[in-house]
Design a protein around this motif. Structure first.
Motif, PDB file in Angstrom:
ATOM      1  N   GLN A  75       0.821  -1.215   0.000  1.00 15.91           N
ATOM      2  CA  GLN A  75       0.000   0.000   0.000  1.00 15.91           C
ATOM      3  C   GLN A  75       0.857   1.268   0.000  1.00 15.91           C
ATOM      4  O   GLN A  75       1.874   1.354   0.670  1.00 15.91           O
ATOM      5  CB  GLN A  75      -0.891  -0.020   1.232  1.00 15.91           C
ATOM      6  CG  GLN A  75      -1.946   1.021   1.247  1.00 15.91           C
ATOM      7  CD  GLN A  75      -2.928   0.802   2.400  1.00 15.91           C
ATOM      8  OE1 GLN A  75      -3.066  -0.280   2.928  1.00 15.91           O
ATOM      9  NE2 GLN A  75      -3.600   1.859   2.774  1.00 15.91           N
ATOM     10  N   THR A  96      -5.023   5.808  -2.385  1.00 10.16           N
ATOM     11  CA  THR A  96      -4.288   4.602  -2.037  1.00 10.16           C
ATOM     12  C   THR A  96      -4.187   3.693  -3.250  1.00 10.16           C
ATOM     13  O   THR A  96      -5.191   3.421  -3.918  1.00 10.16           O
ATOM     14  CB  THR A  96      -4.994   3.851  -0.890  1.00 10.16           C
ATOM     15  OG1 THR A  96      -5.060   4.719   0.244  1.00 10.16           O
ATOM     16  CG2 THR A  96      -4.243   2.592  -0.512  1.00 10.16           C
ATOM     17  N   LEU A  98      -1.988  -0.052  -4.625  1.00 11.27           N
ATOM     18  CA  LEU A  98      -1.324  -1.256  -4.140  1.00 11.27           C
ATOM     19  C   LEU A  98      -0.213  -1.620  -5.121  1.00 11.27           C
ATOM     20  O   LEU A  98      -0.480  -2.044  -6.251  1.00 11.27           O
ATOM     21  CB  LEU A  98      -2.322  -2.404  -4.006  1.00 11.27           C
ATOM     22  CG  LEU A  98      -3.435  -2.165  -2.985  1.00 11.27           C
ATOM     23  CD1 LEU A  98      -4.475  -3.280  -3.065  1.00 11.27           C
ATOM     24  CD2 LEU A  98      -2.856  -2.072  -1.579  1.00 11.27           C
TER      25      LEU A  98
END
Length: 116
Positions: A75, A96, A98
């Motif tokens: 993350q 956010t 990943l």
């Protein structure tokens, strides 16, 4: 060492990376940078620097305009505009993502984003 991103997908992608950067000026030990727009079949040199002492672990993320993402489980907060920030920096536009992890040798390394 040079880190090169290659787009083997049929659409343009926007890519970013995160690398080890001890004592990053804004705090922490990691630096994140993006966004490189890379056309299909093209490459971009996203990092060129001294290979001595470079951590071989890197992180990357990319997305295309049709919604495909190259992601995994690591993350990070990134803005929508171009950036080069220490890993603990964010702003109100940040979202956010990943990232996926990869190993880059101490020489030139090409990281390819392919169609799934």
């Amino acid at each position: 060492m040079a880190l090169i991103f290659r787009n083997d997908y049929s659409r343009p992608i926007w890519a970013m990376y995160e690398r080890y950067r001890p004592n990053c000026p804004d705090g922490g030990n990691w630096l994140k940078a993006g966004w490189w727009k890379i056309q299909p079949g093209q490459t971009a040199v996203v990092f060129a620097g001294d290979p001595h002492g470079v951590n071989p672990i890197w992180y990357a993320y990319a997305h295309s305009d049709d919604g495909l993402e190259w992601s995994d489980r690591f993350q990070e907060l990134v803005p929508v505009r171009a950036f080069e920030w220490c890993s603990n920096v964010a702003d109100t536009s940040s979202r956010t993502i990943l990232m996926h992890e990869f190993v880059a040798a101490s020489t030139n390394h090409t990281h390819t984003f392919r169609a799934p």
